[in-house]
Motif scaffolding. Sequence first.
Motif, PDB file in Angstrom:
ATOM      1  N   ALA A  66      -1.650  10.240  -4.419  1.00 12.75           N
ATOM      2  CA  ALA A  66      -1.998   9.445  -5.598  1.00 12.75           C
ATOM      3  C   ALA A  66      -1.549  10.187  -6.849  1.00 12.75           C
ATOM      4  CB  ALA A  66      -3.508   9.206  -5.642  1.00 12.75           C
ATOM      5  N   TYR A  67      -0.573   9.602  -7.556  1.00 14.29           N
ATOM      6  CA  TYR A  67      -0.055  10.180  -8.791  1.00 14.29           C
ATOM      7  C   TYR A  67      -0.279   9.203  -9.928  1.00 14.29           C
ATOM      8  CZ  TYR A  67       2.799  13.390  -5.869  1.00 14.29           C
ATOM      9  OH  TYR A  67       3.251  14.320  -4.972  1.00 14.29           O
ATOM     10  N   VAL A  68      -0.506   9.733 -11.113  1.00 16.14           N
ATOM     11  CA  VAL A  68      -0.587   8.912 -12.321  1.00 16.14           C
ATOM     12  C   VAL A  68       0.253   9.566 -13.405  1.00 16.14           C
ATOM     13  CG1 VAL A  68      -2.883   7.994 -11.792  1.00 16.14           C
ATOM     14  CG2 VAL A  68      -2.684  10.037 -13.202  1.00 16.14           C
ATOM     15  N   VAL A  98      -3.459  13.214  -8.515  1.00 17.42           N
ATOM     16  CA  VAL A  98      -4.911  13.006  -8.481  1.00 17.42           C
ATOM     17  C   VAL A  98      -5.405  12.797  -7.047  1.00 17.42           C
ATOM     18  CG1 VAL A  98      -5.053  12.125 -10.850  1.00 17.42           C
ATOM     19  CG2 VAL A  98      -4.690  10.514  -8.965  1.00 17.42           C
ATOM     20  N   THR A  99      -4.549  13.110  -6.071  1.00 17.80           N
ATOM     21  CA  THR A  99      -4.859  12.886  -4.661  1.00 17.80           C
ATOM     22  C   THR A  99      -6.189  13.493  -4.245  1.00 17.80           C
ATOM     23  OG1 THR A  99      -2.484  12.898  -4.175  1.00 17.80           O
ATOM     24  CG2 THR A  99      -3.992  13.166  -2.304  1.00 17.80           C
ATOM     25  N   ASN A 100      -6.464  14.720  -4.667  1.00 16.19           N
ATOM     26  CA  ASN A 100      -7.666  15.432  -4.225  1.00 16.19           C
ATOM     27  C   ASN A 100      -8.829  15.342  -5.204  1.00 16.19           C
ATOM     28  OD1 ASN A 100      -6.482  16.346  -1.785  1.00 16.19           O
ATOM     29  ND2 ASN A 100      -5.320  17.831  -2.975  1.00 16.19           N
ATOM     30  N   VAL A 101      -8.755  14.419  -6.142  1.00 22.22           N
ATOM     31  CA  VAL A 101      -9.842  14.211  -7.101  1.00 22.22           C
ATOM     32  C   VAL A 101     -10.782  13.163  -6.527  1.00 22.22           C
ATOM     33  CG1 VAL A 101     -10.425  13.479  -9.437  1.00 22.22           C
ATOM     34  CG2 VAL A 101      -8.326  14.801  -9.028  1.00 22.22           C
ATOM     35  N   ALA A 102     -12.040  13.544  -6.306  1.00 19.56           N
ATOM     36  CA  ALA A 102     -13.005  12.638  -5.673  1.00 19.56           C
ATOM     37  C   ALA A 102     -13.105  11.291  -6.389  1.00 19.56           C
ATOM     38  CB  ALA A 102     -14.371  13.305  -5.607  1.00 19.56           C
ATOM     39  N   ALA A 103     -13.011  11.295  -7.705  1.00 17.80           N
ATOM     40  CA  ALA A 103     -13.128  10.052  -8.470  1.00 17.80           C
ATOM     41  C   ALA A 103     -11.945   9.115  -8.242  1.00 17.80           C
ATOM     42  CB  ALA A 103     -13.254  10.374  -9.963  1.00 17.80           C
ATOM     43  N   TRP A 104     -10.872   9.607  -7.638  1.00 23.00           N
ATOM     44  CA  TRP A 104      -9.683   8.802  -7.355  1.00 23.00           C
ATOM     45  C   TRP A 104      -9.560   8.457  -5.874  1.00 23.00           C
ATOM     46  CZ3 TRP A 104      -6.370   6.179 -10.289  1.00 23.00           C
ATOM     47  CH2 TRP A 104      -6.364   6.436 -11.666  1.00 23.00           C
ATOM     48  N   LYS A 105     -10.665   8.485  -5.146  1.00 18.13           N
ATOM     49  CA  LYS A 105     -10.639   8.185  -3.715  1.00 18.13           C
ATOM     50  C   LYS A 105      -9.995   6.822  -3.478  1.00 18.13           C
ATOM     51  CE  LYS A 105     -13.431   7.810   0.365  1.00 18.13           C
ATOM     52  NZ  LYS A 105     -14.233   8.575   1.210  1.00 18.13           N
TER      53      LYS A 105
END
Length: 81
Positions: A22-24, A33-40
Amino acid sequence: MTQKTFTLDELHKFNGKDGNPAYVAVSGTVYDVTNVAAWKGGEHHGHQAGNDLTDALYKDSPHKDRVLANLPKVGVLAGEN
């Protein structure tokens, strides 16, 4: 180290779905943001990874760009720098 340059079409593939990272993009920089919990699952407060979220970050987000310093930079968005 040379950073990867992403077109918007390439960035769309990094949506956090089906095993994809997951990239932004924000202000021309692409963050992981792959390993950011808020971006599950590649989603965060109605926003989808794989997109340029510059406007959303500065218009909708209470934290603005304060969180960006903690994220890995993976490249730049073509035509944005």
